[in-house]
Design a protein around this motif. Structure first.
Motif, mmCIF file in Angstrom:
data_model
loop_
_atom_site.group_PDB
_atom_site.id
_atom_site.type_symbol
_atom_site.label_atom_id
_atom_site.label_comp_id
_atom_site.label_asym_id
_atom_site.label_seq_id
_atom_site.Cartn_x
_atom_site.Cartn_y
_atom_site.Cartn_z
ATOM 1 N N ARG A 161 0.616 -1.402 0.105
ATOM 2 C CA ARG A 161 -0.160 -0.003 0.106
ATOM 3 C C ARG A 161 0.923 1.173 0.150
ATOM 4 N NH1 ARG A 161 -5.451 -0.296 1.353
ATOM 5 N NH2 ARG A 161 -5.100 1.467 2.922
ATOM 6 N N ALA A 162 2.116 1.195 0.601
ATOM 7 C CA ALA A 162 3.133 2.279 0.453
ATOM 8 C C ALA A 162 3.442 2.501 -0.770
ATOM 9 C CB ALA A 162 4.067 2.332 1.721
ATOM 10 N N TYR A 214 5.569 8.503 4.194
ATOM 11 C CA TYR A 214 4.708 9.316 4.800
ATOM 12 C C TYR A 214 4.239 10.530 4.071
ATOM 13 C CZ TYR A 214 3.042 12.831 8.441
ATOM 14 O OH TYR A 214 2.383 13.653 9.094
ATOM 15 N N ASP A 215 5.101 11.472 3.234
ATOM 16 C CA ASP A 215 4.506 12.335 2.408
ATOM 17 C C ASP A 215 3.605 12.029 1.216
ATOM 18 O OD1 ASP A 215 5.825 14.264 3.912
ATOM 19 O OD2 ASP A 215 7.827 14.085 2.742
ATOM 20 N N TYR A 216 3.765 10.685 0.568
ATOM 21 C CA TYR A 216 3.085 10.253 -0.305
ATOM 22 C C TYR A 216 1.558 10.039 0.193
ATOM 23 C CZ TYR A 216 7.620 9.865 -2.533
ATOM 24 O OH TYR A 216 8.668 9.938 -3.160
ATOM 25 N N ILE A 217 1.480 9.091 1.385
ATOM 26 C CA ILE A 217 0.272 8.918 1.854
ATOM 27 C C ILE A 217 -0.401 10.151 2.370
ATOM 28 C CG2 ILE A 217 -0.727 7.605 3.806
ATOM 29 C CD1 ILE A 217 1.594 5.619 3.786
ATOM 30 N N ALA A 218 0.137 11.080 2.738
ATOM 31 C CA ALA A 218 -0.381 12.617 3.420
ATOM 32 C C ALA A 218 -0.909 13.021 2.266
ATOM 33 C CB ALA A 218 0.555 13.272 4.145
ATOM 34 N N ALA A 219 -0.357 13.226 0.995
ATOM 35 C CA ALA A 219 -0.807 13.739 -0.081
ATOM 36 C C ALA A 219 -2.069 13.215 -0.648
ATOM 37 C CB ALA A 219 0.191 13.968 -0.938
ATOM 38 N N LEU A 220 -2.277 11.915 -0.618
ATOM 39 C CA LEU A 220 -3.420 11.303 -1.175
ATOM 40 C C LEU A 220 -4.475 11.124 -0.149
ATOM 41 C CD1 LEU A 220 -1.629 8.134 -3.064
ATOM 42 C CD2 LEU A 220 -2.453 10.515 -3.754
ATOM 43 N N ALA A 221 -4.120 11.108 1.439
ATOM 44 C CA ALA A 221 -5.078 11.111 2.461
ATOM 45 C C ALA A 221 -5.740 12.440 2.396
ATOM 46 C CB ALA A 221 -4.594 10.813 3.734
ATOM 47 N N GLU A 222 -4.993 13.838 2.097
ATOM 48 C CA GLU A 222 -5.806 14.808 2.227
ATOM 49 C C GLU A 222 -6.879 15.125 1.001
ATOM 50 O OE1 GLU A 222 -3.263 18.015 2.737
ATOM 51 O OE2 GLU A 222 -2.810 17.690 4.476
ATOM 52 N N LEU A 223 -6.540 14.254 -0.140
ATOM 53 C CA LEU A 223 -7.440 14.522 -1.395
ATOM 54 C C LEU A 223 -8.307 13.157 -1.215
ATOM 55 C CD1 LEU A 223 -4.766 15.083 -4.125
ATOM 56 C CD2 LEU A 223 -6.396 16.679 -3.042
ATOM 57 N N GLU A 224 -8.331 12.522 -0.166
ATOM 58 C CA GLU A 224 -9.493 11.388 0.075
ATOM 59 C C GLU A 224 -9.232 10.275 -1.015
ATOM 60 O OE1 GLU A 224 -13.332 12.775 0.694
ATOM 61 O OE2 GLU A 224 -12.783 13.766 2.651
ATOM 62 N N ILE A 225 -8.172 10.109 -1.563
ATOM 63 C CA ILE A 225 -7.874 9.135 -2.536
ATOM 64 C C ILE A 225 -7.641 7.773 -1.718
ATOM 65 C CG2 ILE A 225 -6.219 8.300 -4.297
ATOM 66 C CD1 ILE A 225 -5.930 11.429 -5.189
ATOM 67 N N VAL A 226 -6.929 7.841 -0.469
ATOM 68 C CA VAL A 226 -6.873 6.626 0.075
ATOM 69 C C VAL A 226 -7.524 6.840 1.368
ATOM 70 C CG1 VAL A 226 -4.516 6.068 -0.988
ATOM 71 C CG2 VAL A 226 -4.562 7.454 1.103
ATOM 72 N N LEU A 227 -8.057 5.655 1.792
ATOM 73 C CA LEU A 227 -8.519 5.653 3.227
ATOM 74 C C LEU A 227 -8.110 4.724 4.267
ATOM 75 C CD1 LEU A 227 -12.222 5.736 1.700
ATOM 76 C CD2 LEU A 227 -10.869 7.629 2.375
ATOM 77 N N GLY A 228 -8.280 4.856 5.467
ATOM 78 C CA GLY A 228 -7.671 3.945 6.409
ATOM 79 C C GLY A 228 -8.651 2.970 6.826
ATOM 80 N N ASP A 229 -8.286 2.032 7.861
ATOM 81 C CA ASP A 229 -9.203 1.200 8.384
ATOM 82 C C ASP A 229 -8.892 1.200 9.905
ATOM 83 O OD1 ASP A 229 -10.610 -0.885 9.049
ATOM 84 O OD2 ASP A 229 -9.375 -2.570 8.353
ATOM 85 N N ASN A 230 -10.103 1.812 10.286
ATOM 86 C CA ASN A 230 -9.934 1.754 12.049
ATOM 87 C C ASN A 230 -8.754 2.650 12.292
ATOM 88 O OD1 ASN A 230 -12.398 0.441 12.495
ATOM 89 N ND2 ASN A 230 -11.302 -1.253 12.377
ATOM 90 N N GLY A 231 -8.458 3.840 11.572
ATOM 91 C CA GLY A 231 -7.499 4.716 12.072
ATOM 92 C C GLY A 231 -6.271 4.332 11.592
ATOM 93 N N LYS A 232 -5.945 3.157 10.791
ATOM 94 C CA LYS A 232 -4.732 2.716 10.356
ATOM 95 C C LYS A 232 -4.503 2.692 8.925
ATOM 96 C CE LYS A 232 -3.749 -0.303 14.542
ATOM 97 N NZ LYS A 232 -3.622 -1.421 15.014
ATOM 98 N N PHE A 233 -3.654 2.551 8.291
ATOM 99 C CA PHE A 233 -3.468 2.560 6.692
ATOM 100 C C PHE A 233 -2.846 1.247 6.414
ATOM 101 C CE2 PHE A 233 -1.025 3.579 2.897
ATOM 102 C CZ PHE A 233 -2.113 3.803 2.035
#
Length: 629
Positions: free
Chosen positions: A556-557, A587-606
């Protein structure tokens, strides 16, 4: 002296008559009871034999097996029971105790079979002397017993034995010439050490000069040749001056200087040239060859690759006009160095046309890095042809005069609905005459909504009720993803890294921003080679230790990084996932996609290091496409 006590037969008979009961023996005193009940005490005369031990002597040293024997009683050897006549063969110190009645005999002895060892240094280790006597210095090694004698031999004569001394002067005479001294150490048990002798060298002589290779041997010790370790029996063939020093374990050394002067034949080399390769390493032939010697041609051992070309062997000319060779061919050296150039065969790729409902357009076979021929525009009733585009999303239009083919490619037709039924050929509406002034008239009829171009709907039999069903079938209908031949998609199956490369390059067109660097585990024959190399040159994927690991599951990373770079999203932001610390490489890649709601977590975990499923991959792609568009 053996002492004996005798009881007479007559007295014994008297005892038989008078004695009714024998009560007890006590310290050689016997108490009898007579018929009258009276008791009396009588002396009993007995016979005794002294202990005799044979086979070993007290205080002796032995270098062989021994067999102690004793005539009476019982025995222990070093505290353990011992039987007379048992052979003792192990080295060590022994105490034999024999007991018979009140007698005890003890003897001690030593068995030493190991020869003594030590260091014998002659003339302080020097090879030459002008004296009639040389110093002898002996340093015994630790052992079970001390050295008592020294044996020596002069020039192979019989050994003479003298009492041991740790150092002394041995007279060798004043005659010139080589003198060989040999020594043996002798311990108190009579064990003799191996012969100590100065090293003897054969094959070369002091001051010798040779015109051919020489094989040098020595009988003991270690050696150096010009300061480097040297093994006995090795041949020396290179021209030059040499100093051979042989040293035995006692420190005695023999030094010989010699020269080898032989004609040196000309040597020639074979070099391999990548000839435009964009990755891999040229084979290295470290040998040098004499004229007329055979050379075996190497294979492509360094995995040379050239983008758009296939390796096709070697040639003696850079332009391929010389002699062709393939792996394991042989040729002869002809008094010159040889360079073999990689021979490259240009790849041919298939350009396909998806007319999106229009008439079929024939495919073209195009050589690498060349332009294609623009086909005749297709027809589609009710639509105007708007050109060929590089991706399903119809974002970048293909130029047949500028764009070149670098891999198998599919172009997609763009259509717009025609505004006049008289324009079925795909042209534009005619402009009104320039000398007329159009008078607008009210349009009382509502303008019909422009219909969307028709697109096939793709479904899969194993997506019923699946959370990603709509997203999967949408991208499949756009041609970005495909399923399996049996009509299934396998949404929960992990996606491989090479499948990711194919899907990303199928959806987007990437231009190279850096030189191609081949991966050790992705050869040009790999079915997804062009897709993987396209992403590498675009700066979207990198290997690990020179490998791409195409068959590994995508994490996923890794997916977050690839989507961020592919969609040109600026990395950075804040991550609220518990399992993605700021120190995590993605971290920076996941953060960018998370802010655009392209990636979602599962119970607060990625879960950054878990594999991506096919459904998760499509969901991220789908969201990214919708956000960017």
């Amino acid at each position: 002296m053996v002492r004996k006590r005798v009881i007479s037969i007559a007295s014994f008979l008297v005892v038989i008559v008078c004695i009714t009961f024998i009560v007890i023996f006590n310290n050689q005193r016997v108490v009898f009871a007579n018929m009258g009940g009276n008791e009396g005490t009588y002396s009993m005369i007995t016979s005794s034999v002294d202990i005799e031990i044979t086979g070993v002597d007290d205080g002796r040293l032995y270098n062989t097996n021994v067999t102690p024997q004793f005539n009476i009683g019982t025995a222990t050897l070093n505290g353990s029971p011992f039987t007379s006549g048992t052979q003792i063969n192990a080295e060590g110190s022994y105490t034999l105790t024999v007991t018979a009645g009140s007698q005890t005999e003890t003897i001690q002895f030593l068995i030493v079979k190991t020869p003594p060892t030590g260091t014998v240094i002659v003339n302080q280790g020097n090879q030459y002397t002008n004296s009639v006597g040389v110093s002898i210095s002996i340093s015994p090694d630790a052992g079970l017993t001390a050295i008592t004698h020294l044996q020596f031999s002069f020039n192979g004569n019989p050994y003479r034995q003298i009492p041991y001394a740790s150092s002394f002067i041995l007279v060798i005479g004043n005659n010139d010439g080589e003198k060989v001294l040999s020594f043996k150490l002798v311990d108190g048990a009579g064990n003799e050490s191996p012969e100590y002798v100065s090293p003897v060298i054969s094959g070369v002589a002091e001051g010798g000069s040779y015109t051919s290779s020489q094989t040098i041997t020595f009988n003991e010790g270690t050696a150096t040749l010009n300061g480097n370790p040297f093994v006995s029996g090795t041949s020396v063939g290179a021209n030059g001056s040499y100093v051979l020093v042989v040293t035995d374990h006692a420190g005695n050394s023999t030094t010989i200087t010699f020269n080898i002067n032989k004609p040196v034949p000309m040597k020639y080399t074979v070099k391999y040239d990548g000839n435009g390769a964009t990755g891999g390493q040229e084979p290295v032939d470290s040998q040098s060859y004499e004229n007329g010697h055979d050379v075996t041609v190497s294979d492509n051992s360094g995995n040379l690759v050239r983008t758009g070309f296939a390796f096709d062997g070697w040639n003696t000319s850079v332009d391929g006009s010389g002699i062709n060779y393939v792996a394991n061919n042989t040729f002869n050296i002809n008094a010159s160095d040889v360079t073999l150039y990689a021979l490259w065969k240009i790849n041919s790729y298939t350009l396909s046309f998806e007319s999106n409902g229009g008439n079929v357009v024939a495919t073209q076979n195009i050589l690498y890095n060349t332009t294609a021929t623009e086909p005749t525009a297709p027809n589609k009733p009710g639509y105007t042809f708007g050109g060929w585009f590089k991706e399903v999303a119809l974002i970048n239009q293909w130029s047949f005069t500028i764009d070149v083919i670098t891999a198998d490619k599919t172009l997609y037709a763009k259509w717009t609905i025609s505004n006049s039924s008289n324009n079925n050929g795909g042209g534009s509406n005619p402009s009104p005459p320039q000398n007329s002034i159009p008078v607008p008239t009210p349009n009382t009829q509502p303008t019909p909504e422009e219909p969307k171009p028709e697109r096939p709907v793709v479904t899969f039999k194993d997506l019923l009720g699946h959370w990603a069903k709509e997203m999967i079938e949408e991208l499949a209908s756009q041609g970005m993803i495909t399923g399996y031949p049996d009509g299934s998609f396998h949404p929960n199956e992990h996606i491989k890294r090479h499948h990711m490369a194919l899907i990303i390059t199928r959806a987007f067109e990437f231009g190279p921003i850096r030189e191609a660097v081949s991966f050790s585990d992705v050869s040009p024959s790999h079915p997804y080679y062009e897709a993987i190399m396209s992403l590498q040159q675009a700066g979207i994927v990198d290997g690990a230790n020179g490998a791409f690991n195409p068959n590994h599951s995508l994490t996923r990373a890794e997916m977050a990084k690839i989507l961020t770079l592919a969609f040109e999203i600026k990395p950075g932001g804040t991550v609220a996932f518990q399992d993605v610390p700021t120190t995590h490489w993605s971290y920076d890649y996941i953060a960018a996609l998370a802010e655009l709601e392209i990636v979602l977590g599962d119970n607060g975990k990625f879960k950054p290091d878990e594999p991506v499923t096919r459904a998760q991959f499509v969901a991220m792609m789908y969201r990214a496409l919708n956000v960017i568009q």
